[in-house]
Design a protein around this motif. Structure first.
Motif, PDB file in Angstrom:
ATOM      1  N   SER A   1      -6.098   3.809  -9.994  1.00  0.00           N
ATOM      2  CA  SER A   1      -6.414   2.539  -9.346  1.00  0.00           C
ATOM      3  C   SER A   1      -7.145   2.745  -8.026  1.00  0.00           C
ATOM      4  O   SER A   1      -8.003   1.939  -7.645  1.00  0.00           O
ATOM      5  CB  SER A   1      -5.123   1.747  -9.100  1.00  0.00           C
ATOM      6  N   GLU A   2      -6.810   3.822  -7.321  1.00  0.00           N
ATOM      7  CA  GLU A   2      -7.449   4.105  -6.041  1.00  0.00           C
ATOM      8  C   GLU A   2      -8.811   4.771  -6.193  1.00  0.00           C
ATOM      9  O   GLU A   2      -9.531   4.936  -5.210  1.00  0.00           O
ATOM     10  CB  GLU A   2      -6.516   4.992  -5.205  1.00  0.00           C
TER      11      GLU A   2
ATOM     12  N   LEU B   1      -7.282  -1.693  -1.716  1.00  0.00           N
ATOM     13  CA  LEU B   1      -7.754  -1.941  -3.082  1.00  0.00           C
ATOM     14  C   LEU B   1      -8.468  -3.276  -3.228  1.00  0.00           C
ATOM     15  O   LEU B   1      -8.961  -3.593  -4.313  1.00  0.00           O
ATOM     16  CB  LEU B   1      -6.569  -1.921  -4.067  1.00  0.00           C
TER      17      LEU B   1
ATOM     18  N   ARG C   1       2.709   2.048  -3.681  1.00  0.00           N
ATOM     19  CA  ARG C   1       1.850   1.929  -4.854  1.00  0.00           C
ATOM     20  C   ARG C   1       2.211   2.946  -5.932  1.00  0.00           C
ATOM     21  O   ARG C   1       2.179   2.644  -7.120  1.00  0.00           O
ATOM     22  CB  ARG C   1       0.397   2.103  -4.407  1.00  0.00           C
TER      23      ARG C   1
ATOM     24  N   ARG D   1      -6.959   9.603  -2.298  1.00  0.00           N
ATOM     25  CA  ARG D   1      -7.206   8.298  -1.673  1.00  0.00           C
ATOM     26  C   ARG D   1      -5.919   7.495  -1.528  1.00  0.00           C
ATOM     27  O   ARG D   1      -5.946   6.259  -1.512  1.00  0.00           O
ATOM     28  CB  ARG D   1      -8.202   7.503  -2.527  1.00  0.00           C
ATOM     29  N   THR D   2      -4.797   8.176  -1.427  1.00  0.00           N
ATOM     30  CA  THR D   2      -3.505   7.504  -1.354  1.00  0.00           C
ATOM     31  C   THR D   2      -3.487   6.427  -0.270  1.00  0.00           C
ATOM     32  O   THR D   2      -3.769   6.701   0.896  1.00  0.00           O
ATOM     33  CB  THR D   2      -2.385   8.532  -1.054  1.00  0.00           C
TER      34      THR D   2
ATOM     35  N   ASP E   1       0.805  -1.220   0.000  1.00  0.00           N
ATOM     36  CA  ASP E   1       0.000   0.000   0.000  1.00  0.00           C
ATOM     37  C   ASP E   1       0.840   1.273   0.000  1.00  0.00           C
ATOM     38  O   ASP E   1       0.486   2.259  -0.642  1.00  0.00           O
ATOM     39  CB  ASP E   1      -0.933   0.018   1.220  1.00  0.00           C
TER      40      ASP E   1
ATOM     41  N   ASP F   1      -9.688   5.752   5.368  1.00  0.00           N
ATOM     42  CA  ASP F   1      -8.581   6.211   4.526  1.00  0.00           C
ATOM     43  C   ASP F   1      -7.454   6.595   5.475  1.00  0.00           C
ATOM     44  O   ASP F   1      -7.559   7.567   6.212  1.00  0.00           O
ATOM     45  CB  ASP F   1      -9.014   7.421   3.689  1.00  0.00           C
TER      46      ASP F   1
END
Length: 466
Positions: free
Chosen positions: A362-363, A432, A152, A427-428, A149, A448
């Motif tokens: 992707s997030e 996922l 990413r 949304r780092t 995570d 988050d």
């Protein structure tokens, strides 16, 4: 619900990163070879009856046509990538792109085949567009979904590097052909074909590298839980349609700058009578620009893990914005060192606004429609941004006699993307996996870790500016 938790070992992550880098590099080498040749020789070889100016516009328009078919590739790849897996789609898109590129290398020209020559060229360009539309999403998800995570952004930068690296190879190979192997008339007669034919060698390498990579652990979880969406595209637009539009607009500003400024337009413009630089020198400078773009892209991916995707994007677009006018001021001097300086300055912002894209996209989307979401957003952003950027730039120069209007065009596209970035929530580092999707579907709250509070991740991910 039963799920599996595939191990994310360091060795496996390195192998995935290498595979996605190799594959996207090959795909984009093929794509950029076409854009480079469109600016240099296609007007003469395939559109000669239209005359020099119109022929160049048609050549650049043929570059843009492929973008119109990217959504088709994104729809198909997204649908099957969300249903049968990421890896199989990656192998298929690689073979499609390589086959089309190799065939372009053996096409007859207008002089020998008449109107059938440009028709065949356009058909193969369409196949390239379909392949490119499906390639990026699969490569990104393989890299990002295999990553830890907190790494990413770095992992997602590897498939992003395939774009500048593919351009570096494309312009580098073309520079070698024009400068040493087939200079002058020889390049127009046969030398232009060699870069296309080289694709078949790259395809063989890429095929075996990609076949050796494990399927994405997130998709393995989805398959084990039997949570594949029956019709991913319909689910995507029903629940996340607004998010797709916002994501596409984020990419549009970067893509317009990338394809117009470092793709086919600058080699054509810098070698025109208005500037007067020599072709091989310009190609070498653009190759250098691609290398600088690659460095800034990877740096941005790493930076986004530390300060967040959104902040990295805003820094990148700000840097791109302030260089839109200096880019052409420097090129218009007609001095080669100034062209190198222009490439250096402009590719900093270009990379900073491209490196975090894989992780950001992707997030944004839940697991079961993620392939469809990121692929379609990317394809639509490419149409809005880069599809006809070289054509627009060429038309603006022909209409105004200068490049000021082109700079304003880049400013406008950059501002649109800045506004789009401001509309999304950072949304780092969010989860996922399929577990996060289940929470979304029942309307539960999702944590988050970048934020101190618990917050709802709604269907659009839109938020007030942070």
């Amino acid at each position: 619900m039963s799920t599996v938790q595939p191990q994310r070992t360091a060795h496996n992550q390195r192998r995935v990163s290498f595979a996605t880098l190799i594959g996207t590099t090959i795909e984009w080498y093929d794509f950029f070879i076409y854009a480079t040749m469109a600016g240099l020789v296609f007007a003469q070889l395939f559109f000669e009856p239209a005359g020099e100016s119109i022929g160049l516009l048609l050549a650049f328009a043929s570059v843009g046509i492929s973008f119109l078919f990217r959504p088709l590739g994104a729809f198909l790849a997204g649908h099957y990538g969300d249903k049968i897996g990421r890896r199989a789609i990656l192998v298929l898109t690689l073979l499609l792109m390589g086959g089309a590129t190799t065939l372009i290398g053996v096409l007859p020209t207008y002089e020998t085949a008449g109107v059938i020559a440009p028709v065949m060229l356009l058909l193969l360009r369409v196949v390239q567009g379909i392949s490119a539309g499906g390639e990026w999403g699969g490569a990104v998800l393989m890299a990002v979904e295999h990553a830890d995570d907190d790494r990413r952004g770095r992992a997602g930068a590897f498939p992003q590097l395939g774009v500048p690296l593919g351009m570096l190879l494309a312009t580098g190979v073309t520079a070698v052909m024009t400068g040493w192997i087939a200079p002058g008339d020889a390049f127009l007669e046969w030398g232009w074909r060699v870069p296309f034919l080289l694709s078949i060698v790259l395809i063989v390498v890429g095929y075996f590298v990609r076949r050796a990579v494990d399927e994405s652990p997130v998709f393995q979880e989805i398959a084990a839980a039997s949570k594949q969406s029956k019709v991913p595209i319909l689910e995507l637009f029903r629940k996340h349609g607004l998010l797709v539009i916002i994501a596409a607009l984020i990419f549009a500003g970067n893509n317009a700058a990338g394809y117009m400024a470092t793709g086919g337009f600058i080699p054509a413009y810098a070698t025109s009578e208005a500037v007067g630089l020599e072709r091989t020198e310009v190609l070498t400078a653009v190759t250098y620009g691609a290398a600088m773009w690659m460095v800034s892209t990877f740096s941005a991916g790493v930076l986004s893990d530390r300060i967040g995707r959104k902040n990295t994007y805003l820094i990148g677009f700000a840097a791109q914005l302030v260089t839109c006018f200096p880019l052409f001021w420097l090129i218009n001097t007609g001095e080669l060192p100034m062209l190198y300086l222009a490439m250096t300055l402009f590719t900093i912002g270009l990379g900073l606004s491209y490196g975090p894209q894989a992780a950001l996209y992707s997030e944004m989307f839940p697991a079961s429609v993620r392939f469809s979401g990121i692929s379609i957003s990317y394809a639509l952003g490419a149409i809005l941004g880069g599809a006809f950027a070289p054509t627009i730039a060429t038309a603006l120069v022909q209409a105004t006699g200068g490049t000021t209007a082109v700079s304003w065009y880049l400013v406008g596209m950059t501002v649109i993307s800045i506004v789009a970035v401001l509309l999304v929530r950072d949304r780092t580092g969010i989860d996922l996996s399929i577990r996060n999707q289940a929470a979304q579907e029942v309307g539960a709250t999702v944590y988050d870790h970048r934020q101190p509070q618990v917050e709802r991740q709604d269907s659009t991910e839109l938020a007030s500016v942070r």
